[in-house]
Design a protein around this motif. Sequence first.
Motif, PDB file in Angstrom:
ATOM      1  N   ASN A  37       0.848  -1.166   0.000  1.00 16.84           N
ATOM      2  CA  ASN A  37       0.000   0.000   0.000  1.00 16.84           C
ATOM      3  C   ASN A  37       0.900   1.237   0.000  1.00 16.84           C
ATOM      4  OD1 ASN A  37      -1.885   1.954   0.559  1.00 16.84           O
ATOM      5  ND2 ASN A  37      -2.898   0.820   2.166  1.00 16.84           N
ATOM      6  N   HIS A  38       0.917   1.964  -1.124  1.00 22.63           N
ATOM      7  CA  HIS A  38       1.833   3.096  -1.252  1.00 22.63           C
ATOM      8  C   HIS A  38       1.081   4.327  -1.750  1.00 22.63           C
ATOM      9  CE1 HIS A  38       5.130   0.305  -0.645  1.00 22.63           C
ATOM     10  NE2 HIS A  38       4.511  -0.491  -1.490  1.00 22.63           N
ATOM     11  N   ASP A  39       1.163   5.401  -0.991  1.00 25.08           N
ATOM     12  CA  ASP A  39       0.497   6.652  -1.354  1.00 25.08           C
ATOM     13  C   ASP A  39       1.257   7.363  -2.468  1.00 25.08           C
ATOM     14  OD1 ASP A  39      -1.416   6.241   0.625  1.00 25.08           O
ATOM     15  OD2 ASP A  39      -0.266   7.339   2.129  1.00 25.08           O
ATOM     16  N   GLN A  58      -3.211   6.034  -4.687  1.00 19.01           N
ATOM     17  CA  GLN A  58      -2.593   4.991  -3.896  1.00 19.01           C
ATOM     18  C   GLN A  58      -2.481   3.740  -4.764  1.00 19.01           C
ATOM     19  OE1 GLN A  58      -4.974   2.690  -0.816  1.00 19.01           O
ATOM     20  NE2 GLN A  58      -3.892   4.210   0.458  1.00 19.01           N
ATOM     21  N   SER A  59      -1.355   3.071  -4.666  1.00 21.33           N
ATOM     22  CA  SER A  59      -1.224   1.778  -5.342  1.00 21.33           C
ATOM     23  C   SER A  59      -1.337   0.677  -4.306  1.00 21.33           C
ATOM     24  CB  SER A  59       0.104   1.676  -6.095  1.00 21.33           C
ATOM     25  OG  SER A  59       1.202   1.776  -5.212  1.00 21.33           O
ATOM     26  N   ARG A  60      -1.969  -0.422  -4.742  1.00 27.76           N
ATOM     27  CA  ARG A  60      -2.151  -1.563  -3.849  1.00 27.76           C
ATOM     28  C   ARG A  60      -2.337  -2.809  -4.681  1.00 27.76           C
ATOM     29  NH1 ARG A  60      -7.088  -0.514  -1.302  1.00 27.76           N
ATOM     30  NH2 ARG A  60      -6.053   0.984   0.010  1.00 27.76           N
TER      31      ARG A  60
END
Length: 141
Positions: A37-39, A58-60
């Motif tokens: 989980n990266h903003d 956000q990537s997830r």
Amino acid sequence: MTAITIHKTEKPSDGEYARTLEILRTFTRSSVPILDNHDFALLLKDKANVLVGGLIAQSRWGGFHIDILTLSEHLRGQGWGKTLLKKAETEARARKCHHMRLDTYAFQARAFYEAHGFEVFGQIDGPEPYYPHYFMMKPLA
């Protein structure tokens, strides 16, 4: 049994938000092998360093979710939205995401997103002028 109370607020503190997210992430770590989980944010600021628009995402787990894309009125129609979407897509690809997704309402920007390759995959109907509420995706194959 521990006494639990419910506190209603329209403005949780940064600490309350962070703690709530940590409870969710603790559960997630126990359920999946990787917490991915990266903003991401692209912020537009004027000469006075005042925020006038931006994109928050956000990537997830291989997906890239755009939560907010907004521009101050005086910036609309000048290509800033397109620029932000292109930069977000570049970032999504760098993060090895296989799709981008977002949601928008009837009075917002469905046509804009469709012009940039997004397609509706879901819809919630409701009262005009707010609805329908569209869920959109763009494959990054």
